[in-house]
Design an enzyme around this catalytic site. Structure first.
Site, PDB file in Angstrom:
ATOM      1  CG  ASN A  98      72.283  70.533   9.247  1.00 45.19           C
ATOM      2  OD1 ASN A  98      71.803  71.631   9.507  1.00 45.19           O
ATOM      3  ND2 ASN A  98      73.265  70.371   8.386  1.00 45.19           N
ATOM      4  CB  VAL A  99      66.943  67.199  12.048  1.00 45.03           C
ATOM      5  CG1 VAL A  99      66.874  68.192  13.207  1.00 45.03           C
ATOM      6  CG2 VAL A  99      66.193  67.757  10.831  1.00 45.03           C
ATOM      7  CG  ASP A 100      70.964  66.423   7.195  1.00 44.64           C
ATOM      8  OD1 ASP A 100      71.875  65.965   7.908  1.00 44.64           O
ATOM      9  OD2 ASP A 100      71.104  67.436   6.478  1.00 44.64           O
ATOM     10  CG  HIS A 115      68.482  72.359  16.402  1.00 46.28           C
ATOM     11  ND1 HIS A 115      68.649  73.330  15.436  1.00 46.28           N
ATOM     12  CD2 HIS A 115      68.702  72.992  17.591  1.00 46.28           C
ATOM     13  CE1 HIS A 115      68.960  74.489  16.005  1.00 46.28           C
ATOM     14  NE2 HIS A 115      69.013  74.302  17.307  1.00 46.28           N
ATOM     15  CB  CYS A 126      54.619  58.599  28.434  1.00 42.18           C
ATOM     16  SG  CYS A 126      54.928  57.495  27.035  1.00 42.18           S
ATOM     17  CB  CYS A 146      50.570  56.693  27.070  1.00 43.99           C
ATOM     18  SG  CYS A 146      51.147  57.995  25.978  1.00 43.99           S
ATOM     19  CB  THR A 184      74.973  77.819  10.716  1.00 46.43           C
ATOM     20  OG1 THR A 184      74.026  78.466  11.569  1.00 46.43           O
ATOM     21  CG2 THR A 184      76.361  77.979  11.275  1.00 46.43           C
ATOM     22  CB  SER A 185      71.777  82.119   8.999  1.00 48.64           C
ATOM     23  OG  SER A 185      70.906  81.455   9.895  1.00 48.64           O
TER      24      SER A 185
HETATM   25  P1  OAD Z   1      69.759  78.813   7.636  1.00 41.05           P
HETATM   26  O1  OAD Z   1      68.859  78.442   6.533  1.00 41.05           O
HETATM   27  O2  OAD Z   1      69.309  79.851   8.585  1.00 41.05           O
HETATM   28  O3  OAD Z   1      71.149  79.315   7.049  1.00 41.05           O
HETATM   29  C1  OAD Z   1      71.833  78.605   6.059  1.00 41.05           C
HETATM   30  C2  OAD Z   1      73.185  79.246   5.867  1.00 41.05           C
HETATM   31  O4  OAD Z   1      73.897  78.456   4.924  1.00 41.05           O
HETATM   32  C3  OAD Z   1      73.152  80.673   5.319  1.00 41.05           C
HETATM   33  O5  OAD Z   1      74.039  81.489   6.060  1.00 41.05           O
HETATM   34  C4  OAD Z   1      73.650  80.509   3.868  1.00 41.05           C
HETATM   35  O6  OAD Z   1      74.407  81.643   3.414  1.00 41.05           O
HETATM   36  C5  OAD Z   1      74.535  79.294   3.977  1.00 41.05           C
HETATM   37  N1  OAD Z   1      74.657  78.493   2.758  1.00 41.05           N
HETATM   38  C6  OAD Z   1      73.767  78.319   1.746  1.00 41.05           C
HETATM   39  N2  OAD Z   1      74.254  77.460   0.817  1.00 41.05           N
HETATM   40  C7  OAD Z   1      75.475  77.076   1.271  1.00 41.05           C
HETATM   41  C8  OAD Z   1      76.482  76.183   0.774  1.00 41.05           C
HETATM   42  N3  OAD Z   1      76.313  75.504  -0.366  1.00 41.05           N
HETATM   43  N4  OAD Z   1      77.604  76.025   1.506  1.00 41.05           N
HETATM   44  C9  OAD Z   1      77.788  76.703   2.659  1.00 41.05           C
HETATM   45  N5  OAD Z   1      76.878  77.549   3.173  1.00 41.05           N
HETATM   46  C10 OAD Z   1      75.739  77.731   2.499  1.00 41.05           C
HETATM   47  O7  OAD Z   1      70.147  77.438   8.382  1.00 41.05           O
HETATM   48  P2  OAD Z   1      70.683  77.232   9.858  1.00 41.05           P
HETATM   49  O8  OAD Z   1      71.642  78.277  10.248  1.00 41.05           O
HETATM   50  O9  OAD Z   1      71.095  75.810   9.966  1.00 41.05           O
HETATM   51  O10 OAD Z   1      66.030  75.128  13.590  1.00 41.05           O
HETATM   52  O11 OAD Z   1      69.345  77.424  10.699  1.00 41.05           O
HETATM   53  C11 OAD Z   1      69.378  77.257  12.063  1.00 41.05           C
HETATM   54  C12 OAD Z   1      68.094  76.655  12.549  1.00 41.05           C
HETATM   55  O12 OAD Z   1      66.985  77.436  12.068  1.00 41.05           O
HETATM   56  C13 OAD Z   1      67.785  75.274  12.010  1.00 41.05           C
HETATM   57  O13 OAD Z   1      68.424  74.241  12.736  1.00 41.05           O
HETATM   58  C14 OAD Z   1      66.302  75.194  12.175  1.00 41.05           C
HETATM   59  C15 OAD Z   1      65.928  76.550  11.629  1.00 41.05           C
HETATM   60  O14 OAD Z   1      64.719  77.055  12.071  1.00 41.05           O
HETATM   61  C16 OAD Z   1      65.130  74.302  14.070  1.00 41.05           C
HETATM   62  O15 OAD Z   1      64.449  73.597  13.363  1.00 41.05           O
HETATM   63  C17 OAD Z   1      65.051  74.322  15.568  1.00 41.05           C
HETATM   64 ZN    ZN Z   2      53.396  57.756  25.422  1.00 36.10          ZN
END
Ligand code: OAD
Ligand code: ZN
Length: 242
Positions: A98-100, A115, A126, A146, A184-185
């Site tokens: 997460n970036v939050d 991330h 630069c 720059c 995370t998925s």
């Molecule tokens: P996803 O949106 O792919 O997955 C979210 C996961 O959270 C899913 O498996 C849901 O089932 C689960 N979920 C939903 N609500 C929930 C809750 N209340 N409690 C627990 N789990 C819950 O998000 P990420 O896996 O973080 O990358 O995605 C990975 C990366 O894909 C992100 O960092 C971002 C995105 O593109 C970049 O920006 C590089």
């Molecule tokens: Zn610069």
């Protein structure tokens, strides 16, 4: 099985949490995938790639501003807080996609943001790096050195995680007794390989997610609950007087 999980957690000294968008869902921040996910509404290739930023910096910047506003309005939830509270009992590292920044705000001290962070910027040309506050411009700001556009210091599709950051994430994963994967998925690489490093160290792997993931079969324990429910239960094991 639950008692077994309790014993495993109590015995463990070093914890690593690997978190994704699902941990912040109960803070009101959208996930990426799934029915309500951002990628249902937006095409990631038009927003989160270097090409997209070159094609339309204003669009990309305004999308990031919207996300920043939502994040600034959000608070850490009981899941983030439970992870921070575990520091009172055990050694805890957090590796987050997460970036939050909500883990920091909740009080976690050892957070690796693989991330990046949505409030950090870097120059497109630069080495300049900076931070933005809560004033958002329509166009990306210009580099003080720059004059080129600054972009969010986050990892976009087609880009690599900073080498030192990734090395640190791997090191922690290899050294933990328990890895707890929350919200995370596990479809984005290389974050979805960290549990293999933990397993190689005989760590127990636990996932907290209401849904299955492609790696559910690898888990020693699966808690099919939300982050708030699952993590509150987990911390209660350490905080109960008995
Ligand atoms: P996803 O949106 O792919 O997955 C979210 C996961 O959270 C899913 O498996 C849901 O089932 C689960 N979920 C939903 N609500 C929930 C809750 N209340 N409690 C627990 N789990 C819950 O998000 P990420 O896996 O973080 O990358 O995605 C990975 C990366 O894909 C992100 O960092 C971002 C995105 O593109 C970049 O920006 C590089
Ligand atoms: Zn610069």
């Amino acid at each position: 099985m639950i008692e077994n999980l309790e014993n495993t957690l109590k015995k463990a000294k070093k914890f690593v949490f690997l978190t994704g968008a699902g941990i912040s869902q109960e803070s009101g921040i959208s996930t990426f995938r799934g029915k309500e996910g951002l990628w249902q509404k937006y095409d990631p290739m038009k927003l989160v790639s270097a090409q997209a930023f070159r094609d339309d910096p204003k669009l990309v910047w305004s999308w990031y501003n919207d996300r920043r506003r939502k994040i600034l309005a959000a608070k850490p939830n009981a899941g983030h807080v439970a992870i921070a509270n575990l520091q009172n009992h055990r050694e805890v590292s957090v590796i987050t996609q997460n970036v939050d920044g909500l883990h920091h705000i909740a009080g976690s001290r050892d957070v690796i943001e693989i991330h990046g962070n949505i409030f950090a910027t870097k120059c497109t040309k630069c080495d300049f790096r900076g931070n933005i506050g809560d004033e958002f411009s329509d166009l990306p700001p210009s580099c003080k050195i720059c004059g080129s556009y600054l972009r969010p210091d986050v990892v976009w599709f087609g880009e690599s995680i900073k080498q030192d950051v990734w090395k640190e994430a791997v090191k922690r994963s290899m050294a933990c007794d328990v890895m707890i994967i929350v919200g995370t998925s596990l479809v984005v690489s290389p974050a979805n390989t960290l549990h293999f490093y933990a397993k190689n160290n005989q760590a127990a792997i636990v996932d907290i997610n209401p849904e299955n993931t492609p790696f559910s079969y690898e888990m020693d324990f699966s808690i099919r609950q939300t982050a708030v429910e699952g993590l509150s239960r987990l911390i209660s094991i350490f905080e109960s007087p008995f």
